[in-house]
Design a protein around this motif. Structure first.
Motif, short mmCIF file in Angstrom:
data_model
loop_
_atom_site.label_atom_id
_atom_site.label_comp_id
_atom_site.label_asym_id
_atom_site.label_seq_id
_atom_site.Cartn_x
_atom_site.Cartn_y
_atom_site.Cartn_z
N PHE A 12 4.30 2.38 -2.80
CA PHE A 12 3.27 3.43 -2.83
C PHE A 12 3.25 4.17 -1.50
O PHE A 12 2.34 3.98 -0.70
CB PHE A 12 1.89 2.83 -3.15
N PRO A 13 4.25 5.02 -1.28
CA PRO A 13 4.32 5.72 0.01
C PRO A 13 3.03 6.52 0.23
O PRO A 13 2.52 7.14 -0.70
CB PRO A 13 5.51 6.67 -0.17
N GLY A 14 2.51 6.44 1.43
CA GLY A 14 1.29 7.17 1.76
C GLY A 14 0.04 6.53 1.18
O GLY A 14 -1.06 7.10 1.26
N GLY A 15 0.17 5.35 0.61
CA GLY A 15 -0.99 4.69 0.01
C GLY A 15 -1.97 4.19 1.05
O GLY A 15 -1.60 3.97 2.21
N THR A 16 -3.24 4.06 0.64
CA THR A 16 -4.23 3.44 1.52
C THR A 16 -4.73 2.20 0.79
O THR A 16 -4.85 2.21 -0.44
CB THR A 16 -5.41 4.38 1.80
N ALA A 49 -0.78 7.73 -7.79
CA ALA A 49 -0.07 6.55 -8.31
C ALA A 49 -0.92 5.29 -8.14
O ALA A 49 -0.93 4.41 -9.01
CB ALA A 49 1.27 6.39 -7.59
N GLN A 50 -1.64 5.21 -7.03
CA GLN A 50 -2.51 4.05 -6.83
C GLN A 50 -3.65 4.04 -7.84
O GLN A 50 -4.00 3.01 -8.40
CB GLN A 50 -3.08 4.06 -5.41
N ARG A 54 2.70 -10.73 -1.57
CA ARG A 54 3.00 -9.31 -1.73
C ARG A 54 1.82 -8.40 -1.40
O ARG A 54 1.90 -7.18 -1.62
CB ARG A 54 3.48 -9.05 -3.17
N ALA A 55 0.71 -8.96 -0.95
CA ALA A 55 -0.46 -8.13 -0.64
C ALA A 55 -0.03 -6.97 0.26
O ALA A 55 0.72 -7.16 1.20
CB ALA A 55 -1.52 -8.98 0.06
N PRO A 56 -0.47 -5.75 -0.06
CA PRO A 56 0.10 -4.57 0.60
C PRO A 56 -0.46 -4.24 1.98
O PRO A 56 0.00 -3.28 2.60
CB PRO A 56 -0.23 -3.45 -0.39
N SER A 57 -1.45 -4.98 2.47
CA SER A 57 -1.88 -4.81 3.86
C SER A 57 -2.28 -6.19 4.36
O SER A 57 -2.58 -7.08 3.56
CB SER A 57 -3.06 -3.83 3.96
N HIS A 92 3.63 -2.47 -0.73
CA HIS A 92 3.33 -1.45 0.27
C HIS A 92 4.35 -0.31 0.18
O HIS A 92 3.98 0.87 0.21
CB HIS A 92 3.36 -2.07 1.67
N ALA A 133 -10.59 1.38 -3.00
CA ALA A 133 -9.52 1.86 -2.12
C ALA A 133 -8.39 2.47 -2.95
O ALA A 133 -7.85 3.53 -2.60
CB ALA A 133 -9.00 0.72 -1.25
N GLU A 140 -9.40 5.84 -4.37
CA GLU A 140 -9.46 6.90 -3.34
C GLU A 140 -8.09 7.16 -2.73
O GLU A 140 -7.95 7.96 -1.82
CB GLU A 140 -10.46 6.49 -2.24
N GLY A 141 -7.07 6.43 -3.20
CA GLY A 141 -5.73 6.57 -2.64
C GLY A 141 -4.91 7.64 -3.35
O GLY A 141 -5.45 8.65 -3.81
N THR A 142 -3.62 7.41 -3.45
CA THR A 142 -2.73 8.40 -4.08
C THR A 142 -2.93 8.35 -5.61
O THR A 142 -3.45 7.36 -6.14
CB THR A 142 -1.26 8.07 -3.77
#
Lengths: 262, 351
Positions: A257-261, B196-197, B76-79, A254, B189, B192-194
């Motif tokens: 990736f600042p600002g990531g969705t 970098a994503q 580590r899942a990011p949400s 999390h 997702a 549609e993100g940054t």
């Protein structure tokens, strides 16, 4: 727990209730994180399945409680803001859920302590003056009752299984028991909320919890530990050294990736 | 097949044995040709039983080993939403492993034997999982592409000739199809993100496309496919046998084509590039063309003895060994409860 409070008093209760909800949410989140570490490493495939199922319920509880915290405290923080963007010192889980549990017996000992506490607490919270918290508690109490049964069954199996499993179970109980008293700690926050009828008083819960776990341990032929010291500090964000790496792992993607969705 | 002569397991006299075997085999094959299913107590040729055990065990092992690349990302899942989804998926995989081991057990083997064979390296699992899951996006790519390939491979198995396997596969396929949608959603997702994503998503697809196309379907199993003639001929012979017995319904290349046809439009919608410059629509065939897999090169790069392959097996063996005392305790407790001898309990066994 029925009187309706309005005005500034209500706001004060909301802020306190927010902190209370976040404490419970942190307990569920950190315990889920610990159980995630078992998956693919459990003693049987059935246990991989059972532990992932329990972890899934706990993540669900954390999501509801943390989101509720963000609404009640007026900050509008989301569940993910709480989980991924706070520092170690801002987490307010009890130390019981964060300490390394050593082995499967330690996990079972921790599950025994946590689940009996959580069922009693959630059943009592079903009568909370806060309707959202009450609705959550009704659902969560039912789910944790299954987790409690899973823990009870393993305590008995390991207690009465082999000499080695009984030895490991005793060691696991000794390891986690000093952290159980904190679950029932009555600090200023809890006292205020108890007086307002928003949350149950910990004293009577602790008595019932003690009777219940003592009965399970008796069935399992295991002694009830009598620790000479009690860990405390988690509710004030004073954690153990093991907690930093746990939070770092939880938040790593999390924060990459600042600002990531997601 | 109820009421057929093949269903009444015969025990012929010594003299007639060969003739009787031939008759039973002919009846068995005739009934399969009519689309009947075979049930555990039915007579079946040894070769059929062996082929099924091998296939079902490999499938079950793939579910269990396949939990590892994704399971490693649970913490580590990011949400919290994605953590829940991944937990549910890994949980499903454990469940699939259990259904499939149970289906194999109806053929007269037990789970402990199959796991022991896996741990000794004598039974295999999908080699796709010997690729490392390096980033969070890999969990999405695995679900979208690897599980997507699995669904295409496995959908026909819902009608495979062996009843318990077919029934297990119906449950497995339903859940797998859901995983594929979740994988696609995860990739969406990220796309549609940054930037970098999105770059992380593209990198994962670059690494997981070929394993899905090549390893999830296996080498060509028709002589016409050319390439390594000897391997193709052997593959073709095994495939013909499996198809004749109704264990398999389509050739590897038919399924591979179906997978590519599925994925190309999805990748376009995501805005991701599949790493194969040979992909283009072929109006005449009504399918997408795609580049040939260089099997020699691929096998060389992906033997059984890579770092990740060793890691997968070592992880599995360590879990089994570390849990031995728990299983011993459970068996001892169960024995005490039933007051009977435990020899014969089949829960992943002691040792």
């Amino acid at each position: 727990m029925t009187e309706t409070v309005t005005g500034p008093a209500r706001q004060g209760t909301d802020a306190a209730l927010a902190r209370y909800a976040v404490r419970l949410g942190d307990d569920a989140l950190v315990l889920a994180q610990q159980l995630c570490g078992w998956i693919t490493r459990a003693p049987t495939i059935e246990e991989d399945l059972a532990l992932s199922n329990i972890a899934l319920d706990l993540v669900g509880h954390a999501r509801t409680l943390l989101a509720l915290g963000g609404r009640l405290d007026g900050t509008g923080r989301t569940e993910d803001d709480f989980a991924f963007l706070r520092t170690e010192r801002e987490f307010t889980n009890a130390l019981l859920v964060e300490i390394p549990d050593g082995d499967f017996a330690g996990t079972v000992a921790r599950q025994l302590a946590y689940t009996h506490h959580a069922v009693l607490l959630y059943e009592a919270l079903a009568a909370s003056t806060d309707p959202e918290l009450a609705a959550f508690a009704v659902r969560a109490a039912k789910e944790v009752a299954y987790h409690r049964r899973h823990a009870d069954d393993w305590v008995v199996r390991l207690g009465l299984g082999t000499a080695e499993s009984a030895r490991r179970m005793r060691a696991g109980l000794e390891r986690v028991w000093p952290c159980t008293a904190e679950l029932f700690e009555e600090d200023a926050l809890v006292r205020g909320l108890t007086a307002a009828g928003a949350v149950p008083a910990p004293g009577p819960l602790r008595e019932r919890w003690h009777e219940e776990v003592a009965a399970v341990l008796k069935r399992a032929g295991l002694p009830l530990p009598a620790p000479k010291w009690h860990a405390t500090g988690g509710r004030d964000g004073l954690h153990t050294e093991a907690f930093g790496p746990l939070v770092a792992e939880l938040q790593s993607v999390h924060r990459q990736f600042p600002g990531g969705t997601w | 097949m109820t009421g057929s002569p093949a269903r009444a397991a015969a025990s012929p006299g010594a003299g007639e044995e060969a003739a009787s075997q031939a008759r039973l085999t002919a009846e068995f094959e005739a009934l399969l040709a009519e689309g009947e299913t075979v049930e555990p107590r039915d007579w079946m040729p040894d070769g059929y039983r062996r082929m099924l055990i091998r296939q079902i065990a490999q499938h079950a092992h793939s579910e269990i080993i396949g939990m590892q690349p994704e399971g490693a990302w649970l913490t580590r899942a990011p949400s919290l939403h994605r953590k829940s989804v991944l937990l549910a998926k890994v949980q499903d995989e454990a469940g699939h492993g259990l259904y499939l081991y149970s289906a194999a057990e109806t053929l007269g083997v037990d789970r402990a034997e199959l796991l022991a064979a896996l741990h000794r390296g004598q039974q295999r699992y999908a080699a796709t999982f010997n690729h490392p899951a390096l980033t969070w996006a890999d969990t999405g790519a695995v679900a979208w592409l690897t599980d997507g390939a699995a669904v295409i491979n496995q959908a026909p198995l819902c009608h495979t000739s062996y009843g318990p396997y077919a029934r297990a596969m119906r449950r497995v396929c339903q859940e797998e199809a859901f995983h594929v949608r979740q994988g696609y959603d995860l990739m969406k997702a990220l796309c549609e993100g940054t930037p970098a994503q999105k770059a992380m998503a593209q990198d994962a697809v670059d690494r997981w496309w070929l394993p899905a196309v090549a390893l999830m379907f296996g080498p060509p199993d028709t002589e016409a496919a050319g390439g390594d003639a000897k391997t193709a001929a052997l593959g073709a012979a095994v495939s013909r046998r499996a198809i004749a017995w109704g264990i398999k319904r389509h050739t590897n290349d038919e399924l591979r084509q179906r997978f590519v046809d599925h994925c190309v439009p999805q990748a376009e919608r995501l805005g991701l590039t599949l790493p194969d410059p040979g992909i283009r629509w072929n109006e005449e065939r009504g399918h997408y063309d795609f580049g040939p897999v260089d099997w020699e090169l691929y096998r060389g790069a992906l033997g059984d003895d890579t770092h990740t392959a060793r890691q997968r097996l070592a992880h599995r063996v360590a879990a089994h060994e570390d849990g031995a005392w728990v299983r011993e305790a459970a068996a001892a407790y169960a024995a005490r409860q039933s007051g009977a001898d435990t020899a014969g309990t089949s829960t992943e066994a002691v040792a």
